[in-house]
Design an enzyme around this catalytic site. Structure first.
Site, PDB file in Angstrom:
ATOM      1  N   LEU A 157       0.947  -1.261  -0.239  1.00  0.00           N
ATOM      2  CA  LEU A 157      -0.333  -0.307   0.656  1.00  0.00           C
ATOM      3  C   LEU A 157       0.962   1.003   0.148  1.00  0.00           C
ATOM      4  O   LEU A 157       0.578   2.416  -0.297  1.00  0.00           O
ATOM      5  CB  LEU A 157      -1.211  -0.151   1.384  1.00  0.00           C
ATOM      6  CG  LEU A 157      -2.041  -0.894   1.572  1.00  0.00           C
ATOM      7  CD1 LEU A 157      -2.525  -0.942   2.865  1.00  0.00           C
ATOM      8  CD2 LEU A 157      -2.772  -0.517   0.207  1.00  0.00           C
ATOM      9  N   GLY A 212      10.081   5.916   5.281  1.00  0.00           N
ATOM     10  CA  GLY A 212      10.886   5.827   5.902  1.00  0.00           C
ATOM     11  C   GLY A 212      11.755   4.597   7.504  1.00  0.00           C
ATOM     12  O   GLY A 212      12.581   4.202   7.217  1.00  0.00           O
ATOM     13  N   LYS A 249       2.039  -3.645   8.726  1.00  0.00           N
ATOM     14  CA  LYS A 249       3.213  -2.574   8.580  1.00  0.00           C
ATOM     15  C   LYS A 249       4.120  -3.255   8.760  1.00  0.00           C
ATOM     16  O   LYS A 249       4.061  -3.939  10.307  1.00  0.00           O
ATOM     17  CB  LYS A 249       3.295  -1.883   9.634  1.00  0.00           C
ATOM     18  CG  LYS A 249       3.664  -0.347   9.314  1.00  0.00           C
ATOM     19  CD  LYS A 249       3.697   0.664  10.599  1.00  0.00           C
ATOM     20  CE  LYS A 249       4.645   2.206  10.154  1.00  0.00           C
ATOM     21  NZ  LYS A 249       4.194   2.928  10.490  1.00  0.00           N
ATOM     22  N   ASP A 275       3.849  13.980  13.944  1.00  0.00           N
ATOM     23  CA  ASP A 275       4.022  13.400  12.985  1.00  0.00           C
ATOM     24  C   ASP A 275       2.815  13.886  11.572  1.00  0.00           C
ATOM     25  O   ASP A 275       2.628  13.278  10.893  1.00  0.00           O
ATOM     26  CB  ASP A 275       4.719  12.238  12.464  1.00  0.00           C
ATOM     27  CG  ASP A 275       5.145  12.373  10.703  1.00  0.00           C
ATOM     28  OD1 ASP A 275       5.803  13.160   9.788  1.00  0.00           O
ATOM     29  OD2 ASP A 275       5.524  11.585  10.512  1.00  0.00           O
TER      30      ASP A 275
HETATM   31  N1  LIG Z   1      -4.464   1.132   8.474  1.00  0.00           N
HETATM   32  C1  LIG Z   1      -3.935   1.469   7.137  1.00  0.00           C
HETATM   33  N2  LIG Z   1      -4.723   1.309   5.958  1.00  0.00           N
HETATM   34  C2  LIG Z   1      -4.760   1.436   4.864  1.00  0.00           C
HETATM   35  N3  LIG Z   1      -3.618   2.086   3.999  1.00  0.00           N
HETATM   36  C3  LIG Z   1      -2.770   2.211   5.175  1.00  0.00           C
HETATM   37  C4  LIG Z   1      -2.915   1.709   6.500  1.00  0.00           C
HETATM   38  N4  LIG Z   1      -2.090   2.524   7.113  1.00  0.00           N
HETATM   39  C5  LIG Z   1      -0.974   2.958   5.924  1.00  0.00           C
HETATM   40  N5  LIG Z   1      -1.868   2.821   5.051  1.00  0.00           N
HETATM   41  C6  LIG Z   1      -0.512   3.706   3.663  1.00  0.00           C
HETATM   42  O1  LIG Z   1       0.490   3.018   4.070  1.00  0.00           O
HETATM   43  C7  LIG Z   1       1.224   4.240   3.879  1.00  0.00           C
HETATM   44  C8  LIG Z   1       2.581   4.091   4.899  1.00  0.00           C
HETATM   45  O2  LIG Z   1       1.826   4.432   6.234  1.00  0.00           O
HETATM   46  P1  LIG Z   1       3.210   4.401   6.927  1.00  0.00           P
HETATM   47  O3  LIG Z   1       3.020   6.458   7.252  1.00  0.00           O
HETATM   48  O4  LIG Z   1       1.911   3.655   8.159  1.00  0.00           O
HETATM   49  O5  LIG Z   1       4.324   4.483   6.920  1.00  0.00           O
HETATM   50  P2  LIG Z   1       5.759   4.336   7.577  1.00  0.00           P
HETATM   51  O6  LIG Z   1       6.688   3.644   6.505  1.00  0.00           O
HETATM   52  O7  LIG Z   1       5.915   5.182   8.267  1.00  0.00           O
HETATM   53  O8  LIG Z   1       6.313   6.222   6.083  1.00  0.00           O
HETATM   54  P3  LIG Z   1       6.661   7.252   6.651  1.00  0.00           P
HETATM   55  O9  LIG Z   1       7.950   7.042   7.373  1.00  0.00           O
HETATM   56  O10 LIG Z   1       6.703   7.476   5.246  1.00  0.00           O
HETATM   57  O11 LIG Z   1       5.927   8.112   8.028  1.00  0.00           O
HETATM   58  C9  LIG Z   1       0.007   4.949   4.177  1.00  0.00           C
HETATM   59  O12 LIG Z   1       0.846   6.495   3.561  1.00  0.00           O
HETATM   60  C10 LIG Z   1      -1.006   5.241   3.475  1.00  0.00           C
HETATM   61  O13 LIG Z   1      -1.338   5.413   2.180  1.00  0.00           O
END
Ligand SMILES: Nc1ncnc2c1ncn2[C@@H]1O[C@H](COP(=O)(O)OP(=O)(O)OP(=O)(O)O)[C@@H](O)[C@H]1O
Length: 310
Positions: free
Chosen positions: A36, A40, A59, A167
């Site tokens: 999805l 980072g 995740k 954030d």
């Molecule tokens: N519960 C969810 N349902 C649907 N899509 C999701 C969900 N959680 C995350 N996403 C998708 O995945 C992307 C990345 O999620 P998240 O920000 O939690 O990850 P990250 O690795 O911490 O990203 P970053 O480092 O850019 O902040 C989100 O921008 C969203 O598009």
């Protein structure tokens, strides 16, 4: 000789660990689908729960990317801070009621030595606000107001549970494109709320305030309010106000779109150079622009008729 009670306790702990941990245990309960998004800290996949077919988001965070660890009640080992914060916000097996504006963690797994998997609810028809704005362009003020109000309420809930997100940005907000309901996601940069100064920051630089850029110090509430100012600008103008540090520290956004004076005044007050000059969350909610009536429970698809591109 080892005390038998100690041996029993250790064996119990091992049982708990075996039950909770491991890819096998995860794979018995969930399947993993398409990517999805990734950022980072990890990658997020769609998936579903085998028992009832519920759609979930998973995740995946590799162990070596985890910066902050927390001790969580009932857990033998420290867990990634993100999991501990989500649990305090009503996720996992905890008994704390959650908030409709905050994504719910359903479960989590440790794959020993490798990674953690966090399973989240996945709202139907959702799109993150970054993609939503990219597709639609600048939002009209009533829709931006509706989103901002929900984000502030979610943030207030976090603060009431002693947690600061750190954030807040368009990519970390999921929009239900049918109802206009939002959910705040990604607590990977969050922390325990405190009155004293913070000197660490893992959030997004272009959403961070001058005091972080210049002095590497900030207080939680003014940092949050600055990021809300950037978010509001982003929603009504279609892009963020500052790209470079030199622009952030000037704290003088220039407006490339026609927006109302009230909206502009709210953005400028959230983006005040001095943290002490920024409004509180309650003051934002009382701002004349926020008080203007909007179609609060309206159908987003009704509003989208204004923009036939959808
Ligand atoms: N519960 C969810 N349902 C649907 N899509 C999701 C969900 N959680 C995350 N996403 C998708 O995945 C992307 C990345 O999620 P998240 O920000 O939690 O990850 P990250 O690795 O911490 O990203 P970053 O480092 O850019 O902040 C989100 O921008 C969203 O598009």
């Amino acid at each position: 000789m080892l005390d038998k009670r100690i041996v029993d306790v250790r064996l119990d702990q091992l049982e708990i660990l075996k039950a909770k941990n491991g890819k096998e245990h995860f794979e018995k309960q969930y399947t993993m689908g398409n990517l999805l998004g990734s950022g980072g800290f990890g990658s997020v996949y769609s998936g579903h729960r085998i028992s009832d077919g519920q759609k979930v988001a998973i995740k995946q965070i590799s162990r070596d990317r985890i910066q902050q660890w927390s001790k969580m009640p009932g857990e033998v080992n420290p867990v990634p801070n993100e999991i501990a914060l989500l649990q305090s916000l009503g996720g996992g097996s905890g008994s704390v009621p959650g908030h409709r504006g905050i994504i719910r963690m359903l479960d989590w797994f440790e794959i020993p030595g490798q990674e953690y998997l966090i399973v989240f609810e996945k709202p139907q028809h959702c799109q993150d606000l970054f993609d939503f704005i990219t597709e639609r362009g600048a939002l009209d003020e009533s829709l931006a107001r509706r989103f901002l109000k929900q984000v502030i309420e979610a943030v207030q809930f976090c603060h009431s549970k002693g947690i600061v997100h750190r954030d807040i940005k368009d990519e970390n907000i999921l929009v239900d494109t049918r109802t206009g309901d939002i959910k705040v996601i990604d607590f990977g940069s969050g922390a325990t709320l405190k009155d004293s100064m913070y000197t660490d920051f893992e959030g997004t630089r272009v959403y961070s305030p001058p005091e972080w850029i210049l002095y590497h110090k900030y207080h939680a509430l003014p940092l949050t309010v600055w990021s809300l100012g950037v978010l509001l600008y982003d929603m009504v103008c279609g892009d963020i106000p500052f790209e470079q540090d030199t622009d952030i520290v000037k704290a003088k956004p220039s407006f490339n779109k026609r927006i109302s004076n009230d909206c502009r005044s709210l953005i400028c007050s959230c983006l005040s150079y001095n943290p002490g000059d920024r409004p509180s969350l309650e003051q934002i909610l009382q701002h004349p622009w926020m008080m203007e009536s909007s179609v609060d429970n309206g159908d987003l698809q009704e509003e989208s008729k204004i923009k036939p591109s959808l």
